[in-house]
Scaffold this motif. Structure first.
Motif, PDB file in Angstrom:
ATOM      1  N   UNK A 133      58.406  30.115  16.313  1.00  0.00           N
ATOM      2  CA  UNK A 133      57.290  30.981  16.461  1.00  0.00           C
ATOM      3  C   UNK A 133      56.974  31.834  14.638  1.00  0.00           C
ATOM      4  N   UNK A 134      56.054  31.114  14.189  1.00  0.00           N
ATOM      5  CA  UNK A 134      55.374  31.522  12.529  1.00  0.00           C
ATOM      6  C   UNK A 134      55.780  34.020  13.147  1.00  0.00           C
ATOM      7  N   UNK A 135      56.886  33.446  12.035  1.00  0.00           N
ATOM      8  CA  UNK A 135      57.623  35.103  12.160  1.00  0.00           C
ATOM      9  C   UNK A 135      59.026  35.858  13.521  1.00  0.00           C
ATOM     10  N   UNK A 160      66.548  25.951   9.644  1.00  0.00           N
ATOM     11  CA  UNK A 160      66.349  25.384   8.676  1.00  0.00           C
ATOM     12  C   UNK A 160      64.861  25.033   8.464  1.00  0.00           C
ATOM     13  N   UNK A 161      64.711  24.641   7.067  1.00  0.00           N
ATOM     14  CA  UNK A 161      63.528  24.094   6.671  1.00  0.00           C
ATOM     15  C   UNK A 161      63.095  25.201   6.814  1.00  0.00           C
ATOM     16  N   UNK A 162      63.470  26.180   5.295  1.00  0.00           N
ATOM     17  CA  UNK A 162      62.451  28.085   4.883  1.00  0.00           C
ATOM     18  C   UNK A 162      61.843  28.599   6.564  1.00  0.00           C
ATOM     19  N   UNK A 163      63.243  28.538   7.555  1.00  0.00           N
ATOM     20  CA  UNK A 163      62.909  29.703   8.569  1.00  0.00           C
ATOM     21  C   UNK A 163      61.946  28.854   9.462  1.00  0.00           C
ATOM     22  N   UNK A 164      61.935  27.622   9.920  1.00  0.00           N
ATOM     23  CA  UNK A 164      60.622  26.934  10.761  1.00  0.00           C
ATOM     24  C   UNK A 164      61.052  26.700  11.556  1.00  0.00           C
ATOM     25  N   UNK A 165      62.108  25.649  11.970  1.00  0.00           N
ATOM     26  CA  UNK A 165      62.968  24.738  12.197  1.00  0.00           C
ATOM     27  C   UNK A 165      64.485  25.647  13.303  1.00  0.00           C
TER      28      UNK A 165
END
Length: 193
Positions: A30-32, A71-76
């Protein structure tokens, strides 16, 4: 599990090698929520949480290993594990322990997670599971329980090897025939190795 029960279970994704099966889930964070997820994962590695997790894993006795990665810039987020037995039993067993509460906490940071107690949670895991294209185990015919037993037997045998009584038995001519057998020599070689 009976054949009737097995056939009633839906087909689940994931590869097996002998008694070992793999399970890998990829989710969108989730974002954030990446920092909160990272903190929750860090909490699992320390203090009483670590001890509670270890106790639950020992009680269940089917988990070979597990890991989480962001991973993936803190998106996954990825969760991957290797376990013994059926996929459904694996999920059910963990949901009944502190590990289920941990899954609730960790996956609450994933988009769309219904909650570990929700009847649709298995469908959610399947929808986010990416089965391996190749999976191999170094010990495909050994369950976690068998590995633990082998470890206990080895520790006990090593303790026997260190006793003066065992050393005296090796020197006793009455035991010469046993000591000369290939099986006993192999046992000693394995113990030394």
């Amino acid at each position: 599990m009976t054949e009737a029960t097995q056939s009633a279970q839906p087909e689940r994704p994931g590869m097996a090698d002998g008694v070992c099966s793999e399970f890998t889930v990829f989710t969108k964070i989730k974002p954030g929520h990446a920092d909160a997820l990272r903190k929750d994962l860090d909490d699992l590695r320390s203090g009483s949480s670590k001890e509670q997790n270890r106790a639950a894993l020992n009680e269940i006795g089917t988990l070979h290993d597990a890991r989480h990665a962001i991973f993936d810039d803190d998106t996954r987020h990825m969760f991957a594990s290797v376990f013994d037995g059926s996929w459904d039993t694996y999920i059910d067993d963990f949901a009944k322990t502190v590990v289920g509460a941990n899954f609730e906490k960790i996956f609450s940071h994933a988009e769309g997670f219904p909650g570990i107690a929700d009847p649709s949670v298995k469908d959610w895991f399947v929808a986010h599971q990416a089965p391996a294209e190749f999976f191999i185990s170094s010990y495909p015919d050994l369950t976690v329980q068998q590995i633990w037993k082998n470890q206990r037997v080895n520790e006990a045998f090593q303790a026997v090897l260190d006793t003066p009584e065992f050393r005296a038995a090796l020197d006793d001519p009455a035991n010469a025939a046993l000591l000369a057998t290939p099986a006993f020599q192999k046992l000693l070689d394995e113990a030394a190795g």
